[in-house]
Write an enzyme that holds these catalytic residues in place. Structure first.
Site, PDB file in Angstrom:
ATOM      1  N   CYS A  55       1.372  -1.174  55.043  1.00 50.64           N
ATOM      2  CA  CYS A  55       1.856  -1.707  53.822  1.00 50.64           C
ATOM      3  C   CYS A  55       2.793  -3.029  54.425  1.00 50.64           C
ATOM      4  CB  CYS A  55       3.000  -0.607  53.295  1.00 50.64           C
ATOM      5  SG  CYS A  55       4.076  -0.319  54.860  1.00 50.64           S
ATOM      6  N   GLN A 116     -13.907  -2.026  57.781  1.00 53.30           N
ATOM      7  CA  GLN A 116     -14.903  -1.163  57.490  1.00 53.30           C
ATOM      8  C   GLN A 116     -14.702  -0.305  56.230  1.00 53.30           C
ATOM      9  OE1 GLN A 116     -16.097   1.479  61.088  1.00 53.30           O
ATOM     10  NE2 GLN A 116     -16.194  -0.353  62.272  1.00 53.30           N
ATOM     11  N   GLY A 270      17.988  -2.745  58.905  1.00 54.14           N
ATOM     12  CA  GLY A 270      16.636  -2.659  58.978  1.00 54.14           C
ATOM     13  C   GLY A 270      16.070  -1.432  57.865  1.00 54.14           C
ATOM     14  N   SER A 357      17.514  -3.907  63.230  1.00 53.97           N
ATOM     15  CA  SER A 357      18.784  -4.582  63.724  1.00 53.97           C
ATOM     16  C   SER A 357      19.318  -4.290  65.320  1.00 53.97           C
ATOM     17  CB  SER A 357      20.094  -4.791  62.721  1.00 53.97           C
ATOM     18  OG  SER A 357      20.483  -3.566  62.686  1.00 53.97           O
ATOM     19  N   GLU A1269     -21.725   8.883  64.325  1.00 52.35           N
ATOM     20  CA  GLU A1269     -20.999   9.961  65.097  1.00 52.35           C
ATOM     21  C   GLU A1269     -20.955   9.779  66.869  1.00 52.35           C
ATOM     22  OE1 GLU A1269     -20.962  13.925  63.175  1.00 52.35           O
ATOM     23  OE2 GLU A1269     -22.948  13.069  63.059  1.00 52.35           O
TER      24      GLU A1269
HETATM   25  C1  LIG Z   1       8.137   3.158  63.548  1.00 55.90           C
HETATM   26  C2  LIG Z   1       9.121   3.125  64.285  1.00 55.90           C
HETATM   27  C3  LIG Z   1       9.123   2.836  65.721  1.00 55.90           C
HETATM   28  C4  LIG Z   1      10.135   2.881  66.572  1.00 55.90           C
HETATM   29  N1  LIG Z   1       9.969   2.608  67.704  1.00 55.90           N
HETATM   30  C5  LIG Z   1      10.966   2.571  68.714  1.00 55.90           C
HETATM   31  C6  LIG Z   1      10.840   2.297  70.188  1.00 55.90           C
HETATM   32  O1  LIG Z   1       9.505   2.322  70.598  1.00 55.90           O
HETATM   33  N2  LIG Z   1      11.807   2.452  70.963  1.00 55.90           N
HETATM   34  C7  LIG Z   1      13.076   2.452  70.274  1.00 55.90           C
HETATM   35  O2  LIG Z   1      14.119   2.591  71.207  1.00 55.90           O
HETATM   36  N3  LIG Z   1      13.301   2.607  68.949  1.00 55.90           N
HETATM   37  C8  LIG Z   1      12.380   2.641  68.132  1.00 55.90           C
HETATM   38  N4  LIG Z   1      12.422   2.809  66.939  1.00 55.90           N
HETATM   39  C9  LIG Z   1      13.769   3.078  66.473  1.00 55.90           C
HETATM   40  C10 LIG Z   1      14.347   1.514  66.033  1.00 55.90           C
HETATM   41  O3  LIG Z   1      14.698   0.737  67.201  1.00 55.90           O
HETATM   42  C11 LIG Z   1      15.839   1.854  65.117  1.00 55.90           C
HETATM   43  O4  LIG Z   1      15.238   2.635  64.192  1.00 55.90           O
HETATM   44  C12 LIG Z   1      16.244   0.356  65.004  1.00 55.90           C
HETATM   45  O5  LIG Z   1      16.819  -0.288  65.823  1.00 55.90           O
HETATM   46  C13 LIG Z   1      17.631   0.690  63.999  1.00 55.90           C
HETATM   47  O6  LIG Z   1      17.900  -0.580  63.275  1.00 55.90           O
HETATM   48  P1  LIG Z   1      18.201  -0.601  61.896  1.00 55.90           P
HETATM   49  O7  LIG Z   1      18.669  -2.182  61.451  1.00 55.90           O
HETATM   50  O8  LIG Z   1      16.785  -0.361  61.190  1.00 55.90           O
HETATM   51  O9  LIG Z   1      19.153   0.566  61.438  1.00 55.90           O
HETATM   52  P2  LIG Z   1      19.581   1.092  60.086  1.00 55.90           P
HETATM   53  O10 LIG Z   1      18.436   2.348  59.878  1.00 55.90           O
HETATM   54  O11 LIG Z   1      19.591   0.492  58.931  1.00 55.90           O
HETATM   55  O12 LIG Z   1      20.846   1.643  60.346  1.00 55.90           O
HETATM   56  C14 LIG Z   1      20.909   2.794  61.213  1.00 55.90           C
HETATM   57  C15 LIG Z   1      22.357   3.305  61.577  1.00 55.90           C
HETATM   58  O13 LIG Z   1      23.216   2.109  62.186  1.00 55.90           O
HETATM   59  C16 LIG Z   1      24.389   2.018  61.170  1.00 55.90           C
HETATM   60  N5  LIG Z   1      24.670   0.703  61.468  1.00 55.90           N
HETATM   61  C17 LIG Z   1      23.724  -0.488  61.446  1.00 55.90           C
HETATM   62  N6  LIG Z   1      24.413  -1.557  61.794  1.00 55.90           N
HETATM   63  C18 LIG Z   1      25.751  -1.285  61.995  1.00 55.90           C
HETATM   64  C19 LIG Z   1      26.873  -2.133  62.191  1.00 55.90           C
HETATM   65  N7  LIG Z   1      26.800  -3.410  62.229  1.00 55.90           N
HETATM   66  N8  LIG Z   1      28.089  -1.453  62.168  1.00 55.90           N
HETATM   67  C20 LIG Z   1      28.210  -0.028  62.244  1.00 55.90           C
HETATM   68  N9  LIG Z   1      27.009   0.542  61.989  1.00 55.90           N
HETATM   69  C21 LIG Z   1      25.951   0.265  61.857  1.00 55.90           C
HETATM   70  C22 LIG Z   1      24.184   2.436  59.958  1.00 55.90           C
HETATM   71  O14 LIG Z   1      25.209   2.916  59.411  1.00 55.90           O
HETATM   72  C23 LIG Z   1      23.308   3.570  60.043  1.00 55.90           C
HETATM   73  O15 LIG Z   1      23.803   4.729  60.594  1.00 55.90           O
HETATM   74  C24 LIG Z   1      11.495   3.057  65.832  1.00 55.90           C
HETATM   75  C25 LIG Z   1      11.581   3.048  64.697  1.00 55.90           C
HETATM   76  C26 LIG Z   1      10.838   3.130  63.836  1.00 55.90           C
HETATM   77  C27 LIG Z   1      10.815   3.136  62.549  1.00 55.90           C
HETATM   78  S1  FES Z   2      -8.666   1.872  58.583  1.00 52.15           S
HETATM   79 FE1  FES Z   2      -9.242  -0.099  59.595  1.00 52.15          FE
HETATM   80  S2  FES Z   2     -11.002  -0.498  58.360  1.00 52.15           S
HETATM   81 FE2  FES Z   2     -10.609   1.536  58.138  1.00 52.15          FE
HETATM   82  S1  FES Z   3       2.700   3.143  55.255  1.00 50.21           S
HETATM   83 FE1  FES Z   3       2.581   3.156  57.266  1.00 50.21          FE
HETATM   84  S2  FES Z   3       3.785   1.696  57.923  1.00 50.21           S
HETATM   85 FE2  FES Z   3       4.249   1.830  55.761  1.00 50.21          FE
END
Ligand SMILES: Cc1cc2nc3c(=O)[nH]c(=O)nc-3n(C[C@H](O)[C@H](O)[C@H](O)COP(=O)(O)OP(=O)(O)OC[C@H]3O[C@@H](n4cnc5c(N)ncnc54)[C@H](O)[C@@H]3O)c2cc1C
Ligand code: FES
Ligand code: FES
Length: 1338
Positions: A55, A116, A270, A357, A1269
């Site tokens: 997406c 593909q 985020g 973030s 396959e």
């Molecule tokens: C597909 C995927 C893969 C990931 N892989 C990894 C990885 O390999 N390693 C790893 O370490 N992490 C990984 N993560 C986690 C990722 O690092 C955290 O989800 C991310 O850093 C959270 O940040 P955000 O801004 O999205 O937080 P949000 O989801 O927006 O907020 C999270 C929480 O933080 C609080 N918050 C945010 N900012 C503040 C602030 N300024 N003050 C007070 N509270 C605050 C919010 O209230 C909320 O409760 C992964 C996440 C995903 C979705």
């Molecule tokens: S998933 Fe990448 S081409 Fe099918």
């Molecule tokens: S649908 Fe897989 S990352 Fe959004």
């Protein structure tokens, strides 16, 4: 229900067009908005968790701090629409289109054969496009980084990367130099017969034909948004939804005021943590505070003693800021920054790093956090702010454990994080180990820091912090305290490990499992740190500090992420072949360009039909139970809910007696479908399923594992057996006998497009139109017919294209189609059913896990005389394809070997797990791993190399297989020899051994595997196909055939066939869809023979037509095609013909143990070389060479794509893809976070594929072969290369050879097999004393 108060207008841009959303619902994601509201369906849903990149879109925003426009990729499924205020969104539709102008990224990915099925393509395109918006000529490293968060299940990534590489700095004009060197310079090429042949091609596309990248053509940032950004509104914006209110203050003061007023409201940045948590826990936050417009949270301050980074900075920005600091400051000051940078490179994919973030990361306090352990040891401080003022708290374990005394107050927010500089004699390091290198949550992560007394090796301060080993990040304070004052030496290391294992203790039942592995990592990481510090000390003062032996230095290097390079070789078409004839040429996938522009329509891209309803399935939460009651009342009362479909609503047959569509009285597994909610929207349907109350009474027995099934005699079908020679007698005469076990885990199809169907009831005669993502529309049609009790002729199934199938869309789509059809008939309204990734993984089952026992008798020279294999597959709770899989397994077990005395037995176990089903290779990839493991065992016992034993036992002359079918091994032997030659196997074997002698902690392994893969079904009735070809009066041709386009390019190949037969360019031809109304009674597109049999049918239809046209052509040889068609019409000659192929004969008599079950074989060989890290279990794939016998390929680009894609999928099966089940039979791994399919960083660094030239098969269309396959099993060459490396480690450590083989060879398996002083130190639990977190089911 009361109306929500009036919202502010949400203003943003999509593809240059202004969007003003009034009354926006904050719960709507950008993905839903794009797909459902503005109908931009190019952006795909595949996981909904940010883990796959399907997406991906680009967001552009004005950055108030740098005053520049920032373009960044994001995953639209996690982005709440309200967060886009003032942003410009660019989707795949916004950058180019077939009808206007293609963007070079779109053109190149398609023409380089990087698509593909095309489901991942728009996401790939947008990741690359965003990269190019920021870097016109990116480096290859940047390209790898940009694509690291995008999954593709089909291509194996190589061609995608290749297309991106055409934009890179390093790209050269010479196609052959895409490898880095001219292909002719590559090692080993000169000696090969392949390269010496003049008709060998290595170009699959012509780079010179690509249109150049012209940045002036890109969409500009909307001036209106720029004006808005430069004069930001300070007023608070509020968006009220039904359940959630989104408040976005314009100033810090307002934010603090709001936080004081709503202390329970989370800040949303985020949404990468909050979003997935809300989804999985079904939690709703009535108020969300968005600080996105507060520039104070994005500030960065550089001071003389450290760096303060605003909590609102994204992790991608943090990475850039740290990189800048590292380049500006002396090394001694940037130790913590370097450690953070190291982890920021592998943390998630680029899109998540762009969204997540720093504040969100810290405050989420995930136990697996990569950054928090480093921030803890780096003595980071959190700068908090509230209406009361500011204060600082340390980022320490107490904070991370959520202790109230160390935490933020509810009204406080995190403003920034201060990270101090390091100093001289201070050393900071970071470690992590995950299932794979990139885009995978760490099993264990760690931050380590030591300060030594100046110019000594005495520990002054020590901090060690671990993630993944407890509920939160854990500090080893006691251990560190006790080590202060100790010299940095071996006794300290020993003591530290002992202390650490005591302090960082992990119970046997710990969530996440892999307990012993994690314990080992705790000390292995410390050992790495110990060596790293020693090495740094040595650099500082080479006289004073001890030398680290060269052999141990290898512990220090991490495996770098490098983009794969390689050459693809295929035989050119005959020089006499007409230029117009496309057969044998690397023609682009017919839908390639549409995939790349997002204009290719998949099932769920079909616009909503009038009065359409959405269906969501309700599944069992019990593994084996009686259904006592189902209470639907609460669900039915919810707004929008129209009905709940149960078994009682089925007018016809409810599936089979032992395989019901909807459960009645009893459930047999967690995930079995019980009923289905039908509602006006998907959101309403999903909310309703939570209100359905089902009570159960547990039943006995509950069986999950193969072992338990054997104990309970629980089988789905009778044993299948084949025997040859006299096995007992042969065992008497051999020099040695070895017995062993092989366990192969299951595999999830992980097609990017989950199961989907739309059923549209028509007004008349009970007719139904069904649009479905399936490999077998006729089966869907038949099942719907029997379920509804209406004749088959009223039901039409349409398949435009399928976003990946791999066997998973052979049987299951009929179940979903039938349930949706019941809903459509009952409500009289169209029904759309789109499975969430979680439900798809839970419900559908996958590849059968296998347990095999072998006994092999052999002579001391490695010649195998007798082989007895007994295997069991875990079939799950219903028969499905398990009997056929068992048969195929047994038929194919001998692989490439001629062993005179054989006994193969196989059984399918019935367990209380979702039913397993067809999967690419159909038993062959699992079963043959046993055979190849026997070879390795024999080699070990004889002191020979595995390749010697393989060669010795391979078929050499024309012979008979175990089922007495004649077999000629000529091409098999050619593939083997060519592979040995092409890969320079023997010289590299010597180099591997040399490397292993010199390195203790890293070991290399190399393996070459031969393959004899039988194609097709073992029954004649499956080998038939039909086609319908119409010629219209303007001369255009419509081809329809019985195969389904799954990404394997069948439609492209069919038009190539039609083009040759009609002697007409492909541009005259079109394929619209596969439909049961045009070609009836089709066979599933499976077993690698789709193009063979349908190609013959198309050929037949075209030949019939051409025969009819012959007199006309003869009469007017100088006429045009259009003239002839016009004349034919005038003369009342039918311009429509049905072609039919009455296919190959195939039979198997299981009583006699003989038959001709397969029409032909595909041969191949693969050589892979890997390097393993004995301390972490990680591996890097150095090189793979594949030789595949495609005979006369219909389309080498497509065939090489199939070989590469299936190889990478096989590599996933054997190395990273691990399904985890709870002791209650609940599948844990239900998304890309927990289930790791290979990413772009997993592709071998050098990846060469050659199609064997000059081979022929008389049977098939133009002497081509089906390659769908076979490549899967060649992925096992990586497995055996890993085994080879592990064997080298074991030999050095005097560990006795273990004949229990476990696949996948995950880092856990590898680390624990390389036993050493650290594995010996860890505590081991008695399995009888606790309930484990997960159970092995193979
Ligand atoms: C597909 C995927 C893969 C990931 N892989 C990894 C990885 O390999 N390693 C790893 O370490 N992490 C990984 N993560 C986690 C990722 O690092 C955290 O989800 C991310 O850093 C959270 O940040 P955000 O801004 O999205 O937080 P949000 O989801 O927006 O907020 C999270 C929480 O933080 C609080 N918050 C945010 N900012 C503040 C602030 N300024 N003050 C007070 N509270 C605050 C919010 O209230 C909320 O409760 C992964 C996440 C995903 C979705
Ligand atoms: S998933 Fe990448 S081409 Fe099918
Ligand atoms: S649908 Fe897989 S990352 Fe959004």
């Amino acid at each position: 229900m009361s109306c929500p108060p009036k919202s502010d207008d949400l203003v943003f841009f999509v593809n240059g067009r202004k969007v003003i959303e009034r009354n926006v619902d904050p719960e709507v994601t950008l993905l839903n908005f794009l797909r459902k509201i503005v109908r931009l369906t190019g952006t795909k849903y595949a996981c909904g968790r940010g883990g796959c990149g399907a997406c991906t879109v680009m967001v552009s925003k004005h950055d108030p701090v740098s005053a520049k426009i920032r373009h960044f990729s994001i995953t639209a499924c996690l982005v709440p629409i309200c967060s886009l205020y003032g942003a410009a969104v660019t989707t795949v539709e916004g950058i180019g289109s077939i009808n206007t102008r293609l963007h070079p990224v779109q053109e190149r990915i398609a023409r380089s054969h990087g698509t593909q099925c095309g489901f991942c393509t728009p996401g790939m395109v947008m990741s690359m496009y965003t990269l190019l918006r920021n870097h016109l000529q990116p480096s290859e490293e940047q390209l790898m980084e940009a694509l690291g968060g995008n999954l593709c299940r089909c291509t194996g990534y190589r061609p995608i990367l290749e297309s991106g590489r055409t934009f890179c700095v390093e790209s050269t004009d010479c196609q052959k130099k895409r490898t880095g060197k001219c292909c002719l310079d590559l090692e080993g090429n000169d000696s090969s017969s392949l390269s010496r042949e003049s008709d060998i091609c290595t170009d699959l596309f012509v780079e010179e034909e690509f249109q150049p990248l012209d940045p002036t053509q890109e969409l500009i940032f909307p001036p209106e948004l720029l004006r808005m950004a430069k004069n930001p509104e300070k007023q608070t914006l509020t968006f009220h939804g039904e359940r959630v209110t989104w408040i976005s203050p314009g100033t810090l003061k307002d934010l603090l005021e709001l936080k004081a007023k709503h202390p329970e409201a989370p800040l949303i940045l985020g949404n990468t943590s909050l979003g997935p948590a809300m989804k999985s826990q079904g939690r709703v936050h009535p108020i969300l505070l968005s600080p996105a417009r507060i520039s104070e949270l994005s500030m960065v301050f550089k001071a003389s003693d450290g760096l303060t980074i605003g909590a609102g900075c994204s992790l991608a920005q943090v990475k850039d800021i740290l990189a800048e600091q590292v380049s500006e400051l002396p090394e001694e000051k940037t130790q913590t920054y370097r450690a953070l940078l190291k982890h920021l490179k592998s943390l998630a994919g680029q899109q998540i790093r762009n969204m997540a973030s720093l504040g969100g990361h810290v405050i989420s306090r995930h136990c697996y956090s990569d950054l928090n352990p480093i921030l803890v040891v780096g003595n980071a401080t959190l700068n908090l702010i509230s209406e009361e003022g500011t204060r600082q708290i340390p980022l320490n374990d107490h904070f991370l454990a959520g202790l109230a005394s160390a935490d933020l107050k509810p009204e406080e927010i995190l403003e920034s994080v201060y990270i101090p500089h390091s100093q001289k004699w201070e050393f900071v390091s970071a470690f992590r180990q995950a299932q794979c290198q990139q885009n995978a949550l760490a099993d264990v992560s760690a931050g380590m820091r030591v300060i030594l007394e100046e110019a000594t090796d005495t520990i002054k301060e020590l901090s060690l912090s671990y993630g993944g080993v407890g509920e939160s990040t854990i500090g080893a304070h006691k251990s560190c305290q006790q080590l202060i004052g100790r010299p940095w030496n071996e006794p300290m290391l020993e003591e530290a490990c002992r202390l650490l294992l005591e302090e960082v203790s992990l119970p046997g039942w710990a969530p996440g499992g892999r307990v012993e592995f994690k314990r080992t990592l705790v000390v292995s990481f410390f050992f790495k740190f110990y060596l790293e510090v020693l090495q740094e000390l040595k650099k500082l003062d080479s006289h004073h500090y001890p030398e680290i032996s060269d052999r141990f230095l290898s512990a220090l290097e991490d495996f770098p992420v490098t983009g794969p390079r390689g050459v693809q070789r295929y035989q050119n078409v005959d020089s006499h072949q007409s230029l117009q004839d496309p057969v044998g040429r690397p023609i682009m996938h017919l839908s390639g360009l549409k995939h790349a522009t997002g204009e290719a329509i998949f099932c769920d891209d079909i616009p909503m039909v009038d009065r359409e309803l959405f269906m969501v399935l309700v599944t069992s939460t019990k593994a084996h139970a009686k259904i006592i009651s189902i209470d639907l009342s609460e669900a039915l009362e919810l707004p929008g809910v129209v009905d709940v479909i149960t078994a009682e609503d089925i007018p016809g047959t409810n599936g089979a007696e032992d395989d019901k569509l909807l459960a009645v009285d009893e459930v047999l597994c967690v995930g079995q479908i019980i009923c289905a909610v039908v509602a006006e929207t998907d959101v309403q349907a999903k909310r309703a399923i939570e209100k359905i109350k089902i009570t159960y009474k547990d039943l006995e027995p509950i069986i999950f594992t193969i072992n338990d099934a054997i104990k309970h005699n629980s089988f789905l079908c009778p044993e299948k057996k084949l025997e040859q020679g006299n096995i007992e007698e042969a065992f008497e005469k051999v020099d040695q006998i070895v017995e062993g076990e092989v366990h192969v885990g299951g595999q999830e199809h992980f097609y990017m497009e989950t199961q989907r169907v739309i059923v549209i009831p028509k007004a008349e005669d009970k007719e139904l139109d069904i649009y479905v993502s399936t490999q077998d529309p006729a089966h869907v049609q038949k099942t719907v017919s029997s379920t509804l009790n209406i004749p088959i002729n009223r039901i039409t199934c349409h398949v435009k294209r399928v976003g990946g199938g791999f066997g998973g869309k052979v049987g299951r789509p009929a179940v979903f189609g039938a349930i949706a059809a019941v809903g459509a008939i009952k409500t009289g309204r169209p029904i759309r059913l789109v499975l969430d990734r979680e439900d798809d993984m839970l419900i559908t089952g996958g590849r059968h896990p296998l347990f095999g026992k072998y006994k092999v008798g052999f002579m001391n020279n490695g010649r195998i005389k007798a082989l007895d294999i007994e295997c069991f597959i875990n079939g799950g709770c219903t028969l499905d394809d398990s009997e056929q899989v068992t048969e195929f397994l047994i038929l194919k077990l001998e692989n490439a070997y001629k062993i005179r005395n054989l006994r193969f037995r196989g059984r399918a176990c019935m367990t209380n797990l979702p039913s397993n089903t067809a999967f690419r290779g159909f038993g062959f990839p699992q079963g043959t791993l046993i055979t190849e493991s026997c070879i390795t065992a024999v080699a070990a016992k004889c002191g020979l190399l595995p390749e010697e034993v393989r060669e010795k036992n391979m078929y050499k002359t024309i012979d008979k297989t175990i089922y007495k079918q004649a077999f000629n091994p000529e091409t098999l032997i050619r593939c083997w020899n060519e592979c040995l030659d092409k890969s320079s196997f023997h010289s590299r074997r010597i180099q591997v051994e040399e490397f292993n002698k010199k390195n203790y902690w890293k070991k290399k392994g190399i393996a070459i595997i031969p393959m004899k893969f039988s194609v097709g079904f073992a029954a004649t009735s499956y080998h038939q196909a039909a086609a319908l070809v119409h010629i219209y009066t303007d001369g255009s041709v419509l081809v329809t055939h019985g195969g389904n386009e799954l990404g394997q390019g069948i439609h492209t190949k069919m038009l190539q066939v039609a083009s040759r037969e009609l002697k007409l360019p492909m541009s005259y031809m079109h394929i619209c869809e596969t439909s049961t109304a045009t070609v009836p009674n089709t066979i599933a597109t499976a077993a690698s023979i789709g193009s063979d049999v349908n190609g013959k049918a198309v050929q037949n239809a075209c030949q019939i037509l051409l025969k009819r046209l012959e007199p006309i052509i003869k009469k007017n040889p100088g006429g045009t095609w259009e003239d002839w068609i016009e004349a034919a019409f005038e003369q009342r000659i039918s311009l429509s013909a049905t072609g039919y192929f009455r296919g190959y004969k195939a039979n198997m008599d299981w009583e006699k143990g003989e038959g001709d079950p397969f029409p032909y074989y595909v041969h191949g060989a693969a050589c892979s070389e890997v390097e393993i890290d004995c301390l972490t279990g990680a591996h890097k794939k150095i090189r793979t060479d594949i030789i595949m016998d495609a005979c006369c390929s219909l389309n080498p680009a497509i065939d090489i794509g199939q070989v590469e894609g299936s190889f990478i999928q096989g590599m996933g099966l054997y190395t990273t893809e691990e399904l985890k089940y709870s002791p209650e039979g609940v599948l844990y791994s239900r998304g890309p976070d927990e289930y790791k399919i290979p990413t772009i960083t997993d592709v071998p660094e050098e990846f060469n594929v050659s199609l064997l030239p000059s081979s022929q098969t008389p049977l098939t269309i133009y002497s081509s072969k089906g390659l769908g396959e076979s490549g899967m099993f060649l992925g096992s060459s990586v497995f055996f290369a890993i085994t080879d490396a592990v064997a080298a480690a074991c030999k050095e450590r005097d560990i006795v050879e273990d004949f229990i083989v476990k696949s996948p060879a995950t880092p856990e398996q590898v680390r624990m097999a390389c036993a050493d002083r650290f594995t010996e130190m860890i505590p081991r639990d008695d399995p009888k004393t606790f309930k484990p977190w997960s159970i092995p089911i193979a």
